[in-house]
Design a protein around this motif. Structure first.
Motif, PDB file in Angstrom:
ATOM      1  N   ASN A 209       0.840  -1.209   0.000  1.00 24.07           N
ATOM      2  CA  ASN A 209       0.000   0.000   0.000  1.00 24.07           C
ATOM      3  C   ASN A 209       0.870   1.251   0.000  1.00 24.07           C
ATOM      4  OD1 ASN A 209       0.980  -0.354   2.596  1.00 24.07           O
ATOM      5  ND2 ASN A 209      -0.895   0.358   3.595  1.00 24.07           N
ATOM      6  N   ILE A 210       1.755   1.330  -0.990  1.00 21.54           N
ATOM      7  CA  ILE A 210       2.679   2.455  -1.085  1.00 21.54           C
ATOM      8  C   ILE A 210       2.802   2.873  -2.543  1.00 21.54           C
ATOM      9  CG2 ILE A 210       4.710   0.941  -1.251  1.00 21.54           C
ATOM     10  CD1 ILE A 210       6.268   3.077   0.368  1.00 21.54           C
ATOM     11  N   ASN A 211       2.852   4.168  -2.770  1.00 24.00           N
ATOM     12  CA  ASN A 211       3.036   4.696  -4.123  1.00 24.00           C
ATOM     13  C   ASN A 211       4.369   4.190  -4.685  1.00 24.00           C
ATOM     14  OD1 ASN A 211       4.276   6.880  -5.966  1.00 24.00           O
ATOM     15  ND2 ASN A 211       2.114   7.429  -5.934  1.00 24.00           N
ATOM     16  N   PRO A 212       4.360   3.517  -5.840  1.00 20.34           N
ATOM     17  CA  PRO A 212       5.584   2.895  -6.360  1.00 20.34           C
ATOM     18  C   PRO A 212       6.734   3.875  -6.591  1.00 20.34           C
ATOM     19  CG  PRO A 212       3.662   2.040  -7.500  1.00 20.34           C
ATOM     20  CD  PRO A 212       3.181   3.191  -6.670  1.00 20.34           C
ATOM     21  N   SER A 213       6.441   5.032  -7.168  1.00 18.13           N
ATOM     22  CA  SER A 213       7.522   5.993  -7.423  1.00 18.13           C
ATOM     23  C   SER A 213       8.058   6.561  -6.120  1.00 18.13           C
ATOM     24  CB  SER A 213       7.029   7.119  -8.334  1.00 18.13           C
ATOM     25  OG  SER A 213       5.963   7.830  -7.736  1.00 18.13           O
ATOM     26  N   PHE A 214       7.181   6.737  -5.148  1.00 19.95           N
ATOM     27  CA  PHE A 214       7.575   7.192  -3.817  1.00 19.95           C
ATOM     28  C   PHE A 214       8.513   6.175  -3.183  1.00 19.95           C
ATOM     29  CE2 PHE A 214       6.286   7.340   0.820  1.00 19.95           C
ATOM     30  CZ  PHE A 214       6.872   8.568   1.110  1.00 19.95           C
ATOM     31  N   ALA A 215       8.164   4.898  -3.293  1.00 18.05           N
ATOM     32  CA  ALA A 215       9.001   3.840  -2.725  1.00 18.05           C
ATOM     33  C   ALA A 215      10.363   3.790  -3.406  1.00 18.05           C
ATOM     34  CB  ALA A 215       8.294   2.490  -2.860  1.00 18.05           C
ATOM     35  N   ARG A 216      10.382   3.898  -4.730  1.00 17.48           N
ATOM     36  CA  ARG A 216      11.660   3.827  -5.455  1.00 17.48           C
ATOM     37  C   ARG A 216      12.580   4.981  -5.078  1.00 17.48           C
ATOM     38  NH1 ARG A 216       8.197   2.148  -9.707  1.00 17.48           N
ATOM     39  NH2 ARG A 216       8.100   4.277 -10.523  1.00 17.48           N
ATOM     40  N   ALA A 217      12.019   6.160  -4.949  1.00 18.53           N
ATOM     41  CA  ALA A 217      12.820   7.326  -4.578  1.00 18.53           C
ATOM     42  C   ALA A 217      13.441   7.139  -3.195  1.00 18.53           C
ATOM     43  CB  ALA A 217      11.965   8.588  -4.609  1.00 18.53           C
ATOM     44  N   LEU A 218      12.667   6.578  -2.289  1.00 18.89           N
ATOM     45  CA  LEU A 218      13.171   6.351  -0.939  1.00 18.89           C
ATOM     46  C   LEU A 218      14.201   5.229  -0.910  1.00 18.89           C
ATOM     47  CD1 LEU A 218       9.831   6.648   1.066  1.00 18.89           C
ATOM     48  CD2 LEU A 218      11.727   8.269   1.053  1.00 18.89           C
ATOM     49  N   GLN A 219      14.034   4.235  -1.755  1.00 23.49           N
ATOM     50  CA  GLN A 219      14.986   3.122  -1.804  1.00 23.49           C
ATOM     51  C   GLN A 219      16.369   3.588  -2.242  1.00 23.49           C
ATOM     52  OE1 GLN A 219      13.032   0.268  -4.350  1.00 23.49           O
ATOM     53  NE2 GLN A 219      11.497  -0.247  -2.793  1.00 23.49           N
ATOM     54  N   ARG A 220      16.417   4.632  -3.043  1.00 25.79           N
ATOM     55  CA  ARG A 220      17.720   5.167  -3.462  1.00 25.79           C
ATOM     56  C   ARG A 220      18.465   5.800  -2.284  1.00 25.79           C
ATOM     57  NH1 ARG A 220      14.719   6.302  -8.298  1.00 25.79           N
ATOM     58  NH2 ARG A 220      14.093   8.378  -7.572  1.00 25.79           N
ATOM     59  N   LYS A 221      17.731   6.301  -1.331  1.00 25.93           N
ATOM     60  CA  LYS A 221      18.337   6.918  -0.149  1.00 25.93           C
ATOM     61  C   LYS A 221      18.539   5.908   0.977  1.00 25.93           C
ATOM     62  CE  LYS A 221      17.029  10.930   1.230  1.00 25.93           C
ATOM     63  NZ  LYS A 221      16.216  12.063   1.746  1.00 25.93           N
ATOM     64  N   GLY A 226      22.465  -0.847   5.436  1.00 29.40           N
ATOM     65  CA  GLY A 226      23.261   0.375   5.590  1.00 29.40           C
ATOM     66  C   GLY A 226      22.422   1.638   5.578  1.00 29.40           C
ATOM     67  N   ASN A 227      23.108   2.755   5.808  1.00 33.94           N
ATOM     68  CA  ASN A 227      22.465   4.078   5.830  1.00 33.94           C
ATOM     69  C   ASN A 227      21.327   4.157   6.861  1.00 33.94           C
ATOM     70  OD1 ASN A 227      24.170   4.537   3.716  1.00 33.94           O
ATOM     71  ND2 ASN A 227      22.608   5.237   2.286  1.00 33.94           N
ATOM     72  N   ASN A 228      21.460   3.448   7.953  1.00 33.58           N
ATOM     73  CA  ASN A 228      20.378   3.395   8.945  1.00 33.58           C
ATOM     74  C   ASN A 228      19.942   4.761   9.443  1.00 33.58           C
ATOM     75  OD1 ASN A 228      20.258   0.635   8.814  1.00 33.58           O
ATOM     76  ND2 ASN A 228      21.283   0.263  10.762  1.00 33.58           N
ATOM     77  N   ASN A 229      20.893   5.674   9.540  1.00 30.19           N
ATOM     78  CA  ASN A 229      20.580   6.983  10.116  1.00 30.19           C
ATOM     79  C   ASN A 229      20.316   8.067   9.079  1.00 30.19           C
ATOM     80  OD1 ASN A 229      20.779   6.159  12.861  1.00 30.19           O
ATOM     81  ND2 ASN A 229      23.009   6.197  12.705  1.00 30.19           N
ATOM     82  N   THR A 230      20.225   7.685   7.809  1.00 31.61           N
ATOM     83  CA  THR A 230      19.857   8.651   6.780  1.00 31.61           C
ATOM     84  C   THR A 230      18.449   9.181   7.065  1.00 31.61           C
ATOM     85  OG1 THR A 230      21.223   7.601   5.096  1.00 31.61           O
ATOM     86  CG2 THR A 230      19.399   8.973   4.321  1.00 31.61           C
ATOM     87  N   LEU A 231      18.299  10.490   7.007  1.00 35.94           N
ATOM     88  CA  LEU A 231      17.040  11.120   7.398  1.00 35.94           C
ATOM     89  C   LEU A 231      16.140  11.414   6.206  1.00 35.94           C
ATOM     90  CD1 LEU A 231      18.454  13.647  10.025  1.00 35.94           C
ATOM     91  CD2 LEU A 231      17.223  11.513  10.495  1.00 35.94           C
ATOM     92  N   GLN A 232      14.849  11.312   6.442  1.00 41.11           N
ATOM     93  CA  GLN A 232      13.846  11.605   5.426  1.00 41.11           C
ATOM     94  C   GLN A 232      12.723  12.409   6.058  1.00 41.11           C
ATOM     95  OE1 GLN A 232      13.625  11.006   2.058  1.00 41.11           O
ATOM     96  NE2 GLN A 232      11.765  12.231   2.217  1.00 41.11           N
ATOM     97  N   GLN A 233      12.264  13.439   5.350  1.00 43.47           N
ATOM     98  CA  GLN A 233      11.150  14.236   5.856  1.00 43.47           C
ATOM     99  C   GLN A 233       9.878  13.394   5.916  1.00 43.47           C
ATOM    100  OE1 GLN A 233      11.712  16.916   2.669  1.00 43.47           O
ATOM    101  NE2 GLN A 233      12.705  18.504   3.896  1.00 43.47           N
TER     102      GLN A 233
END
Length: 315
Positions: A209-221, A226-233
């Motif tokens: 139940n997630i917007n596919p393009s939204f998910a892909r953009a977040l997967q790049r970050k 790894g990157n456990n502490n990378t922040l997202q708004q």
């Protein structure tokens, strides 16, 4: 972003029709008449320098109230003989800006020593943080006392993680005397602030139940490892403004946390989420009311607890 902090004209002021325990908005009227302006000045200064500070202060109040009640237990540091709540799983690497509370306490102690509790400072700072980013204001009932104890165990069990589903969230809030409406509207606090990759990784790789393009953009970050502490708004649309975009994001399947999207996923929370997405005024009014209600969870009053002179340690 060109935002002028702390000068918004807020159309809605919730004064609170219900009486809460022994708390009163006039509790410090004679003993510390400059309290409200002192807290507001420090909060406004902090938010003008770092927008994220508003969400951090609001989060401190939430995490305090859900563990032992609104008693400032979350502010206590560990010592060689005392274990606080700061290292609990939901708090470690997440809670921040304790220094702002320290500064408020320092200034308040100068004008009225030994009078104002750290628990009341947390409640006022949370309100002023919301107002600083354009959200509603409300009259904060005061008179809380500070605890002499903390509970790492309760902090680990009573603060809902971002992986919770709706049923788990409802149970978690019910344990604190909060209902479905409180759950949905208080979750709107996620219209500001940031979350770490480790808290939303499961959603962006496993949820359907997630917007596919939204998910892909977040997967790049936020990769699978790894990157456990990378922040997202938490709100990509208006991250520095307290508004109802959080609920509009849910309609587009763009809730960042699994627990966010659970509020609009074919369940009992859907109707309220849609109402708040459509009506900012209703969201603001209900948020203010539920913040007052949350701020009354298991408060210490009268001769209970103490008024700490240093928010980080018992007297």
């Amino acid at each position: 972003m060109g935002i002028s902090y702390c000068i918004f004209v807020v159309a809605f002021l919730y004064t609170g029709a219900m009486a809460y325990a022994n708390l009163s908005p006039n509790f410090y009227a004679s003993s510390c008449p400059d309290l409200l302006s002192t807290v507001q000045d420090v909060v406004c200064d902090a938010v003008s320098k770092e927008t994220r500070a508003a969400a951090s202060l609001l989060r401190l109040h939430f995490h305090d109230c859900f563990v032992q009640g609104c008693d400032a237990s979350v502010l206590l540091d560990d010592t060689s003989t005392f274990t606080g709540e700061k290292t609990a799983r939901p708090n470690a690497g997440s809670l921040r800006r304790f220094d702002i509370i320290d500064e408020i306490k320092k200034q308040v102690e100068c004008i009225c020593p030994g009078v104002v509790s750290c628990a009341d400072i947390l409640a006022l700072a949370a309100r002023d943080s919301v107002v600083a980013l354009g959200g509603p204001t409300w009259t904060v009932p005061l008179g809380r006392r500070d605890s002499k104890t903390a509970s790492l165990r309760l902090a680990n069990s009573d603060i809902a993680p971002g992986s919770f589903n709706l049923g788990q969230l409802i149970s978690n809030f019910a344990k604190q005397g909060l209902n479905l409406k409180d759950l949905v509207v208080l979750s709107g606090a996620h219209t500001i602030g940031l979350a770490r990759c480790v808290t939303f990784r499961g959603r962006i790789y496993n949820d359907t139940n997630i917007n596919p393009s939204f998910a892909r953009a977040l997967q790049r970050k936020c990769p699978r490892v790894g990157n456990n502490n990378t922040l997202q708004q938490l709100d990509l649309v208006t991250p520095d403004i307290f508004d109802n975009s959080y609920y509009k994001n849910l309609q587009c399947l763009k809730g960042l946390l699994h627990s966010d999207q659970a509020l609009l996923n074919g369940g009992s929370a859907d109707s309220l989420s849609k109402t708040y997405a459509a009506d900012t005024k209703t969201f603001f009014a209900d948020f203010a009311q539920s913040m007052i209600k949350m701020g009354n969870i298991k408060v210490l009053t009268g001769s209970q607890g103490e008024v700490r002179t240093n928010c980080r340690k018992v007297n």
